[in-house]
Design a protein around this motif. Structure first.
Motif, PDB file in Angstrom:
ATOM      1  N   ASP A  71      -7.527-123.651  23.347  1.00 16.92           N
ATOM      2  CA  ASP A  71      -8.724-122.822  23.589  1.00 16.92           C
ATOM      3  C   ASP A  71      -9.131-122.761  25.007  1.00 16.92           C
ATOM      4  O   ASP A  71      -9.943-122.151  25.402  1.00 16.92           O
ATOM      5  N   ALA A  72      -8.387-123.558  26.060  1.00 15.05           N
ATOM      6  CA  ALA A  72      -8.700-123.523  27.395  1.00 15.05           C
ATOM      7  C   ALA A  72      -7.322-123.779  27.845  1.00 15.05           C
ATOM      8  O   ALA A  72      -6.362-124.534  27.590  1.00 15.05           O
ATOM      9  N   MET A  73      -7.476-123.735  29.538  1.00 14.16           N
ATOM     10  CA  MET A  73      -6.307-124.120  30.234  1.00 14.16           C
ATOM     11  C   MET A  73      -6.776-124.611  31.659  1.00 14.16           C
ATOM     12  O   MET A  73      -7.803-124.093  32.222  1.00 14.16           O
ATOM     13  N   VAL A  74      -6.349-125.490  32.180  1.00 13.04           N
ATOM     14  CA  VAL A  74      -6.127-125.962  33.541  1.00 13.04           C
ATOM     15  C   VAL A  74      -5.027-125.294  34.321  1.00 13.04           C
ATOM     16  O   VAL A  74      -3.980-125.952  33.836  1.00 13.04           O
ATOM     17  N   LEU A  75      -5.178-124.600  35.303  1.00 14.96           N
ATOM     18  CA  LEU A  75      -4.172-123.864  35.760  1.00 14.96           C
ATOM     19  C   LEU A  75      -4.403-124.026  37.389  1.00 14.96           C
ATOM     20  O   LEU A  75      -5.392-123.793  37.935  1.00 14.96           O
ATOM     21  N   SER A  76      -3.335-124.453  37.924  1.00 21.53           N
ATOM     22  CA  SER A  76      -3.418-124.366  39.657  1.00 21.53           C
ATOM     23  C   SER A  76      -2.222-123.401  39.953  1.00 21.53           C
ATOM     24  O   SER A  76      -0.743-123.790  39.476  1.00 21.53           O
ATOM     25  N   VAL A  77      -2.410-122.628  40.774  1.00 21.78           N
ATOM     26  CA  VAL A  77      -1.542-121.483  41.175  1.00 21.78           C
ATOM     27  C   VAL A  77      -1.149-121.882  42.851  1.00 21.78           C
ATOM     28  O   VAL A  77      -1.963-122.297  43.398  1.00 21.78           O
ATOM     29  N   ASN A  78       0.395-121.817  43.088  1.00 23.94           N
ATOM     30  CA  ASN A  78       0.593-121.712  44.456  1.00 23.94           C
ATOM     31  C   ASN A  78       0.692-120.610  45.162  1.00 23.94           C
ATOM     32  O   ASN A  78       0.358-119.557  44.416  1.00 23.94           O
ATOM     33  N   GLU A  79       0.840-120.425  46.523  1.00 21.91           N
ATOM     34  CA  GLU A  79       0.545-119.282  47.186  1.00 21.91           C
ATOM     35  C   GLU A  79       1.981-119.102  47.920  1.00 21.91           C
ATOM     36  O   GLU A  79       2.501-119.983  48.600  1.00 21.91           O
ATOM     37  N   PHE A 108     -10.750-120.960  31.642  1.00 20.43           N
ATOM     38  CA  PHE A 108      -9.888-121.465  32.554  1.00 20.43           C
ATOM     39  C   PHE A 108     -10.618-122.264  33.690  1.00 20.43           C
ATOM     40  O   PHE A 108     -11.817-121.985  34.098  1.00 20.43           O
ATOM     41  N   MET A 109      -9.939-123.453  33.838  1.00 16.22           N
ATOM     42  CA  MET A 109     -10.403-124.188  35.237  1.00 16.22           C
ATOM     43  C   MET A 109      -9.324-123.502  36.104  1.00 16.22           C
ATOM     44  O   MET A 109      -8.219-124.186  35.800  1.00 16.22           O
ATOM     45  N   LEU A 110      -9.434-122.842  36.911  1.00 18.10           N
ATOM     46  CA  LEU A 110      -8.382-122.340  37.831  1.00 18.10           C
ATOM     47  C   LEU A 110      -8.433-123.028  39.392  1.00 18.10           C
ATOM     48  O   LEU A 110      -9.493-123.034  39.719  1.00 18.10           O
ATOM     49  N   MET A 111      -7.358-123.422  39.681  1.00 21.33           N
ATOM     50  CA  MET A 111      -7.185-124.322  40.986  1.00 21.33           C
ATOM     51  C   MET A 111      -6.213-123.511  41.771  1.00 21.33           C
ATOM     52  O   MET A 111      -5.184-122.841  41.434  1.00 21.33           O
ATOM     53  N   MET A 130      -6.881-111.313  37.947  1.00 22.38           N
ATOM     54  CA  MET A 130      -6.028-110.861  36.980  1.00 22.38           C
ATOM     55  C   MET A 130      -6.474-111.466  35.610  1.00 22.38           C
ATOM     56  O   MET A 130      -6.029-110.750  34.448  1.00 22.38           O
ATOM     57  N   ILE A 131      -6.695-112.771  35.637  1.00 21.78           N
ATOM     58  CA  ILE A 131      -7.117-113.635  34.139  1.00 21.78           C
ATOM     59  C   ILE A 131      -7.825-112.692  33.175  1.00 21.78           C
ATOM     60  O   ILE A 131      -7.615-112.433  31.843  1.00 21.78           O
ATOM     61  N   PRO A 132      -9.113-112.097  33.634  1.00 23.17           N
ATOM     62  CA  PRO A 132      -9.849-111.312  32.703  1.00 23.17           C
ATOM     63  C   PRO A 132      -8.954-110.099  32.182  1.00 23.17           C
ATOM     64  O   PRO A 132      -9.437-109.825  31.256  1.00 23.17           O
ATOM     65  N   LYS A 133      -8.088-109.508  32.797  1.00 24.72           N
ATOM     66  CA  LYS A 133      -7.642-108.236  32.419  1.00 24.72           C
ATOM     67  C   LYS A 133      -6.493-108.619  31.086  1.00 24.72           C
ATOM     68  O   LYS A 133      -6.197-107.773  30.395  1.00 24.72           O
ATOM     69  N   PHE A 134      -6.211-109.939  31.057  1.00 24.17           N
ATOM     70  CA  PHE A 134      -5.448-110.238  29.835  1.00 24.17           C
ATOM     71  C   PHE A 134      -6.422-110.981  28.831  1.00 24.17           C
ATOM     72  O   PHE A 134      -6.023-111.722  27.723  1.00 24.17           O
ATOM     73  N   GLY A 135      -7.682-110.884  28.846  1.00 23.54           N
ATOM     74  CA  GLY A 135      -8.865-111.379  28.186  1.00 23.54           C
ATOM     75  C   GLY A 135      -9.130-112.919  28.242  1.00 23.54           C
ATOM     76  O   GLY A 135     -10.078-113.346  27.500  1.00 23.54           O
ATOM     77  N   GLU A 137     -11.176-116.025  30.496  1.00 24.76           N
ATOM     78  CA  GLU A 137     -12.601-116.206  31.349  1.00 24.76           C
ATOM     79  C   GLU A 137     -12.320-117.380  32.459  1.00 24.76           C
ATOM     80  O   GLU A 137     -12.219-118.497  31.877  1.00 24.76           O
ATOM     81  N   VAL A 138     -12.522-117.051  33.632  1.00 22.28           N
ATOM     82  CA  VAL A 138     -12.369-118.157  34.420  1.00 22.28           C
ATOM     83  C   VAL A 138     -13.868-118.675  34.659  1.00 22.28           C
ATOM     84  O   VAL A 138     -14.563-118.020  35.076  1.00 22.28           O
ATOM     85  N   VAL A 139     -13.839-119.970  34.181  1.00 24.77           N
ATOM     86  CA  VAL A 139     -15.214-120.674  34.200  1.00 24.77           C
ATOM     87  C   VAL A 139     -15.686-121.282  35.524  1.00 24.77           C
ATOM     88  O   VAL A 139     -16.650-121.380  36.061  1.00 24.77           O
ATOM     89  N   SER A 140     -14.407-122.093  35.910  1.00 25.21           N
ATOM     90  CA  SER A 140     -14.616-122.618  37.585  1.00 25.21           C
ATOM     91  C   SER A 140     -13.527-122.470  38.312  1.00 25.21           C
ATOM     92  O   SER A 140     -12.310-122.391  37.505  1.00 25.21           O
ATOM     93  N   THR A 141     -13.562-122.686  39.543  1.00 24.34           N
ATOM     94  CA  THR A 141     -12.523-122.571  40.286  1.00 24.34           C
ATOM     95  C   THR A 141     -12.550-123.633  41.326  1.00 24.34           C
ATOM     96  O   THR A 141     -13.849-124.224  41.937  1.00 24.34           O
ATOM     97  N   PHE A 142     -11.550-124.001  41.977  1.00 25.54           N
ATOM     98  CA  PHE A 142     -11.470-125.313  42.933  1.00 25.54           C
ATOM     99  C   PHE A 142     -10.163-124.948  43.867  1.00 25.54           C
ATOM    100  O   PHE A 142      -9.092-124.938  43.198  1.00 25.54           O
ATOM    101  N   SER A 143     -10.211-125.194  45.071  1.00 24.36           N
ATOM    102  CA  SER A 143      -9.006-124.799  46.002  1.00 24.36           C
ATOM    103  C   SER A 143      -9.121-126.459  46.937  1.00 24.36           C
ATOM    104  O   SER A 143     -10.208-126.803  47.680  1.00 24.36           O
TER     105      SER A 143
END
Length: 178
Positions: A71-79, A108-111, A130-135, A137-143
């Motif tokens: 239903d949801a994802m916690v995702l942290s992306v590297n750079e 998504f919680m995107l970090m 990018m995430i909305p392009k695939f359907g 929803e980014v609900v919150s972000t944190f860096s």
């Protein structure tokens, strides 16, 4: 109770983004959480020729099934050089070939984090677009900036960043109850 899939967009066995994901999900209660270590997944570089000759890799099919059951994802992306890693972008390319809306109705919680003072925020912004392009929803972000100075065995050390992280997590979790 939501089904949450948690992972980092890195295939490094020492990924600091995966450490941030593990810390984040350790704070979550009352939800079913599956954590994936992407260092255990190997995908060929996407090409139309490879897809035509071999079809979709088994590991990718299994990953897509996990995504579909979440239903949801916690995702942290590297750079890498201000962008998401080639590894993570490759996964998105493969998944979008299987189903353009492979993230449909997924929250998504995107970090992001990095050893540097920007905390991978440039990559986070790219993936957030990018995430909305695939359907999805980014609900919150944190860096988390300067990972090596601001993260330890107890988690996030800096009080201000710890508070920002908790607020982003609360926003994400509250969206799952709606």
């Amino acid at each position: 109770m939501a089904e949450i899939l948690a992972f980092a967009g890195s295939n490094s066995s020492t990924s600091i983004n995966f450490k941030l994901v593990e810390h984040t999900v350790s704070l979550v209660q009352d939800h079913d959480i599956q954590t994936l270590n992407m260092a255990e997944y190997d995908f060929p570089m996407y090409s139309e020729d490879h897809e035509a000759e071999h079809g979709f890799p088994d590991a990718l099919v299994k990953l897509k099934e996990r995504l579909e059951h979440s239903d949801a994802m916690v995702l942290s992306v590297n750079e890498h050089n201000g962008n998401p890693s080639a590894y993570f972008k490759n996964i998105l390319d493969w998944l979008s070939r299987m189903d353009r809306n492979f993230l449909l109705n997924t929250k998504f919680m995107l970090m992001s984090t990095s050893p540097g003072r920007f905390g991978g925020v440039r990559s986070l912004v790219v993936v957030e677009g990018m995430i909305p392009k695939f359907g999805g929803e980014v609900v919150s972000t944190f860096s988390l900036k300067s990972f090596n100075e601001n993260f330890g065995e107890a988690g996030i050390l800096d009080d201000d960043m710890k508070s920002q992280h908790q607020k982003a997590l609360d926003t994400f979790l509250n969206s799952l109850n709606k």
